[in-house]
Design an enzyme around this catalytic site. Structure first.
Site, short mmCIF file in Angstrom:
data_model
loop_
_atom_site.label_atom_id
_atom_site.label_comp_id
_atom_site.label_asym_id
_atom_site.label_seq_id
_atom_site.Cartn_x
_atom_site.Cartn_y
_atom_site.Cartn_z
N LEU A 25 44.96 10.12 51.92
CA LEU A 25 46.21 9.56 51.09
C LEU A 25 46.75 9.85 51.96
O LEU A 25 48.30 9.23 52.75
CB LEU A 25 46.48 10.95 50.53
CG LEU A 25 46.23 10.69 49.19
CD1 LEU A 25 46.01 12.45 48.48
CD2 LEU A 25 46.88 9.98 47.57
N LYS A 80 34.94 17.17 63.25
CA LYS A 80 36.06 17.67 63.53
C LYS A 80 35.36 18.91 64.83
O LYS A 80 36.58 19.33 65.26
CB LYS A 80 36.84 18.88 62.19
CG LYS A 80 37.33 18.35 61.22
CD LYS A 80 37.81 19.13 60.45
CE LYS A 80 38.98 18.09 58.97
NZ LYS A 80 39.41 19.20 58.61
N ASP A 116 46.08 22.15 60.11
CA ASP A 116 44.96 23.03 58.64
C ASP A 116 45.84 24.81 58.31
O ASP A 116 46.18 24.48 57.91
CB ASP A 116 43.58 22.89 58.27
CG ASP A 116 43.62 21.15 57.88
OD1 ASP A 116 43.79 20.53 57.35
OD2 ASP A 116 41.73 20.69 58.38
N GLY A 141 33.39 27.40 54.52
CA GLY A 141 32.65 26.10 55.75
C GLY A 141 34.02 25.48 56.34
O GLY A 141 35.05 26.70 56.90
N GLY A 142 34.29 24.82 56.64
CA GLY A 142 35.07 24.63 58.11
C GLY A 142 37.07 24.54 57.23
O GLY A 142 37.87 24.78 58.07
N ALA A 143 37.34 23.95 56.20
CA ALA A 143 38.91 24.11 56.12
C ALA A 143 39.11 25.44 55.30
O ALA A 143 40.39 26.78 56.20
CB ALA A 143 38.66 24.07 54.26
N LEU A 236 42.55 24.73 47.29
CA LEU A 236 42.80 23.34 48.45
C LEU A 236 42.76 22.37 47.52
O LEU A 236 43.16 21.59 48.55
CB LEU A 236 41.92 24.12 49.38
CG LEU A 236 42.25 24.56 51.01
CD1 LEU A 236 43.56 26.24 50.43
CD2 LEU A 236 41.43 24.80 51.91
N TYR A 238 42.69 19.14 45.68
CA TYR A 238 44.47 18.69 45.13
C TYR A 238 44.15 17.18 44.31
O TYR A 238 44.76 16.99 44.11
CB TYR A 238 45.05 18.15 46.61
CG TYR A 238 44.79 17.71 47.54
CD1 TYR A 238 44.24 16.80 47.66
CD2 TYR A 238 43.95 18.21 48.55
CE1 TYR A 238 43.67 15.26 48.38
CE2 TYR A 238 43.07 17.48 50.38
CZ TYR A 238 43.40 15.99 49.59
OH TYR A 238 41.94 14.80 50.19
P1 NAP Z 1 32.45 22.36 53.73
O1 NAP Z 1 33.11 22.46 55.28
O2 NAP Z 1 31.53 21.96 53.72
O3 NAP Z 1 32.69 23.80 52.80
C1 NAP Z 1 33.03 23.79 51.93
C2 NAP Z 1 32.55 25.85 51.74
O4 NAP Z 1 32.26 25.27 49.68
C3 NAP Z 1 31.16 25.81 52.13
O5 NAP Z 1 31.06 27.14 52.26
C4 NAP Z 1 30.06 25.91 50.86
O6 NAP Z 1 28.85 26.31 50.89
C5 NAP Z 1 30.92 26.11 49.72
N1 NAP Z 1 30.14 25.56 48.41
C6 NAP Z 1 30.06 24.05 48.30
N2 NAP Z 1 29.45 24.02 47.20
C7 NAP Z 1 29.66 25.20 46.55
C8 NAP Z 1 29.25 25.58 45.26
N3 NAP Z 1 28.58 24.65 44.33
N4 NAP Z 1 29.48 27.05 44.95
C9 NAP Z 1 29.44 28.06 46.00
N5 NAP Z 1 30.58 27.83 47.65
C10 NAP Z 1 29.90 25.97 47.49
O7 NAP Z 1 34.57 21.82 52.75
P2 NAP Z 1 35.59 22.03 53.64
O8 NAP Z 1 36.35 20.94 54.77
O9 NAP Z 1 36.05 23.23 53.92
O10 NAP Z 1 36.21 21.21 52.31
C11 NAP Z 1 35.95 22.41 51.51
C12 NAP Z 1 37.66 22.35 50.08
O11 NAP Z 1 38.87 22.50 50.55
C13 NAP Z 1 37.30 20.57 50.06
O12 NAP Z 1 37.31 20.39 48.21
C14 NAP Z 1 38.36 19.85 50.43
O13 NAP Z 1 39.19 18.58 50.02
C15 NAP Z 1 39.10 20.50 50.78
N6 NAP Z 1 40.79 20.44 52.04
C16 NAP Z 1 41.38 20.59 51.24
C17 NAP Z 1 42.60 20.46 52.69
C18 NAP Z 1 44.56 20.68 51.85
O14 NAP Z 1 44.83 20.16 53.34
N7 NAP Z 1 44.65 20.86 50.75
C19 NAP Z 1 42.08 20.51 53.75
C20 NAP Z 1 41.05 20.69 54.21
C21 NAP Z 1 39.74 20.51 53.17
P3 NAP Z 1 27.84 25.81 51.72
O15 NAP Z 1 28.04 25.28 53.21
O16 NAP Z 1 26.29 26.58 51.17
O17 NAP Z 1 27.49 23.89 50.24
#
Ligand code: NAP
Length: 295
Positions: A25, A80, A116, A141-143, A236, A238
């Protein structure tokens, strides 16, 4: 005039590096900002396959920013962390989080920031949820890194629940290097551990992708566990705008919100870093169909 010598007539060439990026977006949000600010320019997508990044295309894009051909870049998954090696300076947030989502030039130095974290706090503030809190963050994770940093930097305490508890422990150890007094606990994302964690908690944040389109019915909150009484629930995710988690929290009479406001706020902060002017937030919110004032 910004530190980099940009004046209000410079065409702004901005963009996003990541893979995949086609559903982002960010172009819609930033092009609305450019129009509302009366600035010429464009926000380009730079889809960079990991093999092309390896072959030097990532460095080439960063060179274009360094040379002034581009005025600002956002960075998303999977770059990132990788970009940290190519910048000259990091903001305290980017250094502590270990990732940058916004790059810009100050004089001849390339700076990496992480908007962020501040974007998340800005959205909480907009929603009237500001102030140090006792938070429970799902995912590590990253967020989650950005959100947890933001909360503890404000003096809040955070319990981090992850399905791989080692990932949560690593996050605690990393953040403690920058913020030694941070009040952080790592736990496993299980019904039993969450059942205990909710006792002292006024904010729940989902930082996992669970509930994201197309898996609309999934939620990181386990069935059978009560939400913490009176807590605010922030997802987080959306897309969709109302996730299964947000729906369930509202059904339990809690205030709950999805992550679209954070997305706009992190973009607004990036726009301000790049242009040196206040971001036209109402236009940026309108671009994603969200009212500016809805706290
Ligand atoms: P990421 O780095 O891949 O981290 C995801 C986290 O969720 C990891 O701890 C992962 O664990 C865990 N996870 C994934 N699948 C899971 C499951 N089935 N059960 C339990 N834990 C699970 O991703 P990210 O960049 O942090 O993003 C996470 C979410 O935040 C995404 O949906 C993204 O779109 C959203 N986000 C939103 C914004 C915003 O501005 N609103 C900004 C950034 C991110 P594992 O490592 O074990 O898979």
């Amino acid at each position: 005039m910004t530190d980099d010598g940009l004046d209000q007539t410079t065409d702004l060439h901005l963009g996003l590096i990541g893979w995949p990026v086609e559903h982002s977006l960010s172009p819609v949000i930033h092009e609305a900002a450019l129009r509302a600010a009366g600035r010429r320019g464009a926000y380009h997508l730079y889809p960079l396959r990991p093999e092309d990044a390896q072959a030097g295309l990532l460095v080439q894009l960063l060179k274009r920013l360094r040379s002034g051909e581009l005025q600002g870049l956002n960075v998303t998954i999977p770059y990132k962390q990788r970009v940290l090696a190519y910048v000259d300076a990091l903001t305290p947030a980017a250094a502590a989080i270990g990732a940058a989502n916004t790059l810009y030039r100050v004089q001849d130095r390339l700076v990496g920031d992480n908007t962020d974290a501040a974007g998340f706090l800005a959205d909480l503030q907009r929603l009237g949820v500001a102030g140090p809190s006792a938070a429970l963050v799902l995912g590590a994770g990253g967020a989650a890194r950005a959100v947890v940093y933001a909360l503890v930097d404000q003096g809040g305490s955070v319990q981090i629940a992850a399905r791989r508890v080692d990932q949560a422990k690593d996050l605690v150890a990393d953040l403690k290097r920058s913020l030694p007094n941070a009040r952080l606990t790592a736990l496993a994302l299980t019904p039993r551990q969450l059942g205990r964690a909710v006792e002292h908690c006024d904010l729940v944040v989902n930082a996992t992708p669970l509930g994201m389109w197309p898996q609309l019915e999934r939620s990181a909150w386990p069935p059978g566990v009560d939400f913490p009484a009176g807590a605010f629930v922030y997802d987080l995710v959306y897309n969709p705008r109302e996730t299964a988690l947000v729906r369930a929290a509202r059904a339990a009479d809690l205030r709950a919100e999805g992550g679209l406001g954070m997305l706009v706020e992190q973009a607004a902060l990036a726009f301000e870093r790049w242009t040196g002017i206040r971001a036209p937030r109402p236009a940026m919110y309108a671009a994603v169909g969200k009212p500016f004032e809805n706290g």
